[in-house]
Motif scaffolding. Structure first.
Motif, PDB file in Angstrom:
ATOM      1  N   LEU A   1      44.928   0.247 -79.562  1.00  0.00           N
ATOM      2  CA  LEU A   1      45.947   1.168 -80.065  1.00  0.00           C
ATOM      3  C   LEU A   1      47.164   1.247 -79.137  1.00  0.00           C
ATOM      4  O   LEU A   1      47.920   2.221 -79.179  1.00  0.00           O
ATOM      5  CB  LEU A   1      45.355   2.576 -80.272  1.00  0.00           C
ATOM      6  CG  LEU A   1      44.240   2.690 -81.312  1.00  0.00           C
ATOM      7  CD1 LEU A   1      43.780   4.129 -81.435  1.00  0.00           C
ATOM      8  CD2 LEU A   1      44.678   2.149 -82.664  1.00  0.00           C
ATOM      9  N   GLY A   2      47.346   0.208 -78.321  1.00  0.00           N
ATOM     10  CA  GLY A   2      48.511   0.167 -77.456  1.00  0.00           C
ATOM     11  C   GLY A   2      49.758  -0.235 -78.228  1.00  0.00           C
ATOM     12  O   GLY A   2      49.714  -0.529 -79.428  1.00  0.00           O
ATOM     13  N   ASP A   3      50.884  -0.242 -77.550  1.00  0.00           N
ATOM     14  CA  ASP A   3      52.143  -0.601 -78.191  1.00  0.00           C
ATOM     15  C   ASP A   3      52.179  -2.098 -78.501  1.00  0.00           C
ATOM     16  O   ASP A   3      51.675  -2.925 -77.740  1.00  0.00           O
ATOM     17  CB  ASP A   3      53.322  -0.250 -77.274  1.00  0.00           C
ATOM     18  CG  ASP A   3      53.463   1.260 -77.072  1.00  0.00           C
ATOM     19  OD1 ASP A   3      53.045   2.013 -77.979  1.00  0.00           O
ATOM     20  OD2 ASP A   3      53.983   1.669 -76.021  1.00  0.00           O
ATOM     21  N   ILE A   4      52.815  -2.426 -79.635  1.00  0.00           N
ATOM     22  CA  ILE A   4      52.996  -3.815 -80.019  1.00  0.00           C
ATOM     23  C   ILE A   4      54.188  -4.381 -79.237  1.00  0.00           C
ATOM     24  O   ILE A   4      55.285  -3.802 -79.273  1.00  0.00           O
ATOM     25  CB  ILE A   4      53.248  -3.948 -81.534  1.00  0.00           C
ATOM     26  CG1 ILE A   4      52.069  -3.374 -82.322  1.00  0.00           C
ATOM     27  CG2 ILE A   4      53.503  -5.396 -81.915  1.00  0.00           C
ATOM     28  CD1 ILE A   4      50.758  -4.068 -82.078  1.00  0.00           C
TER      29      ILE A   4
ATOM     30  N   VAL B   1      43.461 -10.784 -74.143  1.00  0.00           N
ATOM     31  CA  VAL B   1      42.573 -11.155 -75.242  1.00  0.00           C
ATOM     32  C   VAL B   1      43.148 -10.654 -76.562  1.00  0.00           C
ATOM     33  O   VAL B   1      44.035  -9.805 -76.591  1.00  0.00           O
ATOM     34  CB  VAL B   1      41.174 -10.530 -75.038  1.00  0.00           C
ATOM     35  CG1 VAL B   1      40.533 -11.052 -73.772  1.00  0.00           C
ATOM     36  CG2 VAL B   1      41.272  -9.017 -74.998  1.00  0.00           C
ATOM     37  N   PRO B   2      42.630 -11.172 -77.697  1.00  0.00           N
ATOM     38  CA  PRO B   2      43.068 -10.650 -78.990  1.00  0.00           C
ATOM     39  C   PRO B   2      42.806  -9.158 -79.088  1.00  0.00           C
ATOM     40  O   PRO B   2      41.747  -8.670 -78.699  1.00  0.00           O
ATOM     41  CB  PRO B   2      42.200 -11.439 -79.982  1.00  0.00           C
ATOM     42  CG  PRO B   2      41.854 -12.700 -79.258  1.00  0.00           C
ATOM     43  CD  PRO B   2      41.701 -12.292 -77.823  1.00  0.00           C
ATOM     44  N   CYS B   3      43.774  -8.413 -79.605  1.00  0.00           N
ATOM     45  CA  CYS B   3      43.638  -6.973 -79.685  1.00  0.00           C
ATOM     46  C   CYS B   3      44.405  -6.451 -80.902  1.00  0.00           C
ATOM     47  O   CYS B   3      44.786  -7.236 -81.783  1.00  0.00           O
ATOM     48  CB  CYS B   3      44.134  -6.326 -78.387  1.00  0.00           C
ATOM     49  SG  CYS B   3      43.495  -4.648 -78.107  1.00  0.00           S
ATOM     50  N   THR B   4      44.616  -5.149 -80.959  1.00  0.00           N
ATOM     51  CA  THR B   4      45.262  -4.511 -82.105  1.00  0.00           C
ATOM     52  C   THR B   4      46.554  -5.231 -82.495  1.00  0.00           C
ATOM     53  O   THR B   4      47.415  -5.474 -81.661  1.00  0.00           O
ATOM     54  CB  THR B   4      45.592  -3.045 -81.765  1.00  0.00           C
ATOM     55  OG1 THR B   4      44.420  -2.396 -81.279  1.00  0.00           O
ATOM     56  CG2 THR B   4      46.100  -2.316 -83.000  1.00  0.00           C
ATOM     57  N   GLY B   5      46.666  -5.584 -83.769  1.00  0.00           N
ATOM     58  CA  GLY B   5      47.852  -6.256 -84.261  1.00  0.00           C
ATOM     59  C   GLY B   5      47.762  -7.770 -84.215  1.00  0.00           C
ATOM     60  O   GLY B   5      48.673  -8.473 -84.640  1.00  0.00           O
ATOM     61  N   GLU B   6      46.651  -8.279 -83.686  1.00  0.00           N
ATOM     62  CA  GLU B   6      46.498  -9.726 -83.510  1.00  0.00           C
ATOM     63  C   GLU B   6      45.849 -10.400 -84.715  1.00  0.00           C
ATOM     64  O   GLU B   6      45.964 -11.608 -84.907  1.00  0.00           O
ATOM     65  CB  GLU B   6      45.635  -9.999 -82.283  1.00  0.00           C
ATOM     66  CG  GLU B   6      45.936 -11.293 -81.582  1.00  0.00           C
ATOM     67  CD  GLU B   6      47.094 -11.171 -80.620  1.00  0.00           C
ATOM     68  OE1 GLU B   6      48.156 -11.743 -80.914  1.00  0.00           O
ATOM     69  OE2 GLU B   6      46.939 -10.519 -79.579  1.00  0.00           O
ATOM     70  N   TRP B   7      45.148  -9.615 -85.539  1.00  0.00           N
ATOM     71  CA  TRP B   7      44.332 -10.192 -86.605  1.00  0.00           C
ATOM     72  C   TRP B   7      45.198 -10.967 -87.588  1.00  0.00           C
ATOM     73  O   TRP B   7      46.236 -10.503 -88.042  1.00  0.00           O
ATOM     74  CB  TRP B   7      43.532  -9.099 -87.305  1.00  0.00           C
ATOM     75  CG  TRP B   7      42.922  -8.136 -86.318  1.00  0.00           C
ATOM     76  CD1 TRP B   7      43.013  -6.791 -86.318  1.00  0.00           C
ATOM     77  CD2 TRP B   7      42.163  -8.466 -85.140  1.00  0.00           C
ATOM     78  NE1 TRP B   7      42.370  -6.244 -85.239  1.00  0.00           N
ATOM     79  CE2 TRP B   7      41.841  -7.253 -84.495  1.00  0.00           C
ATOM     80  CE3 TRP B   7      41.740  -9.657 -84.573  1.00  0.00           C
ATOM     81  CZ2 TRP B   7      41.103  -7.198 -83.324  1.00  0.00           C
ATOM     82  CZ3 TRP B   7      41.005  -9.606 -83.392  1.00  0.00           C
ATOM     83  CH2 TRP B   7      40.691  -8.387 -82.790  1.00  0.00           C
ATOM     84  N   GLY B   8      44.709 -12.154 -87.914  1.00  0.00           N
ATOM     85  CA  GLY B   8      45.470 -13.061 -88.767  1.00  0.00           C
ATOM     86  C   GLY B   8      46.254 -14.072 -87.962  1.00  0.00           C
ATOM     87  O   GLY B   8      46.814 -15.021 -88.520  1.00  0.00           O
TER      88      GLY B   8
ATOM     89  N   SER C   1      40.071 -12.840 -86.519  1.00  0.00           N
ATOM     90  CA  SER C   1      39.363 -11.982 -87.468  1.00  0.00           C
ATOM     91  C   SER C   1      38.202 -11.321 -86.745  1.00  0.00           C
ATOM     92  O   SER C   1      37.864 -11.675 -85.622  1.00  0.00           O
ATOM     93  CB  SER C   1      38.851 -12.821 -88.648  1.00  0.00           C
ATOM     94  OG  SER C   1      38.066 -12.047 -89.526  1.00  0.00           O
ATOM     95  N   GLY C   2      37.615 -10.356 -87.402  1.00  0.00           N
ATOM     96  CA  GLY C   2      36.436  -9.725 -86.848  1.00  0.00           C
ATOM     97  C   GLY C   2      36.775  -8.662 -85.818  1.00  0.00           C
ATOM     98  O   GLY C   2      37.535  -8.895 -84.883  1.00  0.00           O
ATOM     99  N   ASP C   3      36.220  -7.483 -86.007  1.00  0.00           N
ATOM    100  CA  ASP C   3      36.496  -6.370 -85.105  1.00  0.00           C
ATOM    101  C   ASP C   3      35.309  -5.427 -85.097  1.00  0.00           C
ATOM    102  O   ASP C   3      35.424  -4.263 -85.458  1.00  0.00           O
ATOM    103  CB  ASP C   3      37.765  -5.635 -85.548  1.00  0.00           C
ATOM    104  CG  ASP C   3      38.202  -4.581 -84.544  1.00  0.00           C
ATOM    105  OD1 ASP C   3      37.785  -4.671 -83.386  1.00  0.00           O
ATOM    106  OD2 ASP C   3      38.949  -3.676 -84.948  1.00  0.00           O
ATOM    107  N   PRO C   4      34.107  -5.927 -84.698  1.00  0.00           N
ATOM    108  CA  PRO C   4      32.934  -5.039 -84.705  1.00  0.00           C
ATOM    109  C   PRO C   4      33.052  -3.908 -83.706  1.00  0.00           C
ATOM    110  O   PRO C   4      32.440  -2.865 -83.857  1.00  0.00           O
ATOM    111  CB  PRO C   4      31.780  -5.981 -84.364  1.00  0.00           C
ATOM    112  CG  PRO C   4      32.423  -7.082 -83.602  1.00  0.00           C
ATOM    113  CD  PRO C   4      33.788  -7.255 -84.208  1.00  0.00           C
ATOM    114  N   ILE C   5      33.854  -4.101 -82.658  1.00  0.00           N
ATOM    115  CA  ILE C   5      34.103  -3.058 -81.657  1.00  0.00           C
ATOM    116  C   ILE C   5      35.579  -3.108 -81.269  1.00  0.00           C
ATOM    117  O   ILE C   5      36.189  -4.169 -81.296  1.00  0.00           O
ATOM    118  CB  ILE C   5      33.208  -3.233 -80.405  1.00  0.00           C
ATOM    119  CG1 ILE C   5      33.201  -4.704 -79.939  1.00  0.00           C
ATOM    120  CG2 ILE C   5      31.810  -2.738 -80.671  1.00  0.00           C
ATOM    121  CD1 ILE C   5      34.299  -5.059 -78.978  1.00  0.00           C
TER     122      ILE C   5
END
Length: 204
Positions: A81-84, A128-135, A155-159
């Motif tokens: 939930l950090g800034d993009i 690492v991949p984080c919020t806003g990275e999916w896709g 993709s994938g965000d179990p945690i």
């Protein structure tokens, strides 16, 4: 937006509207890479130049037989939930064996779908991949003469990224991507037969 690595760069970027989005008809909103793929049709064709170009996709069913060097790029946050960021981030990764990857997630009682492409960081401690990275794209090199290929989509965000369980840094777990080669036939069929995909299309 295409042609720039900065979200606030209006000089070098090309803006284009989205005409249609085709979501895989069997995607059910899973937090795992389970048919987590969609196609976007632009309102206008892109003009290829030194900044904008196409990338190859692998043949149906392709699975790396050896470790491949890859790059992931995007505008994901550096923390949950950090800034993009305005500037695109680039992360070096390498492909990881599916069986080993699936076993790594046993700590979370997670079983990965077969269409998962896993990748790991060559060096722990890097971003690492984080919020806003999916896709975001996982671009790998199979052969120097062949050029880069789009192997997966983040993709994938179990945690949530940045969390720990039993003092284990979950960033150290392999990263999950939708394996493009599991859907190559669907991609080409959808592109060539848009009428059959109409039921899965949503007009923007």
């Amino acid at each position: 937006m295409a042609g720039s690595v900065a979200l606030d760069d209006s000089t070098n970027s090309t803006l284009n509207l989205v005409d249609r989005i085709v979501i895989h008809p069997e995607f059910d909103g899973s937090r795992l890479p389970e048919r987590d793929i969609a196609l976007i049709r632009l309102a206008n064709s892109l003009i290829f130049d030194s900044r904008i170009n196409a990338i190859a996709i692998p043949e149906q069913g392709y699975t790396p037989e050896r470790v491949l060097g890859c790059t992931m790029a995007g505008w994901g946050a550096e923390s949950y939930l950090g800034d993009i960021p305005l500037d695109m981030r680039v992360q070096k990764l390498r492909t990881h064996d599916f069986a080993l990857c699936n076993n790594s997630y046993s700590i979370l009682s997670v079983s990965l779908p077969e269409e998962t492409q896993c990748a790991i960081r060559p060096i722990l401690g890097t971003s690492v991949p984080c919020t806003g990275e999916w896709g975001g794209p996982l671009v790998c090199t199979r052969d120097a003469a062949e050029g880069p290929v789009l192997l997966g989509l983040a993709s994938g965000d179990p945690i949530p990224c940045g969390f720990t369980i039993f003092n284990i840094e979950l960033f150290s777990l392999p990263y999950m991507f939708t394996r493009i080669s599991s859907f190559t036939d669907w991609i080409y069929q959808t592109i060539q037969e848009p009428a059959e995909a109409e039921a899965s299309m949503f007009q923007k």
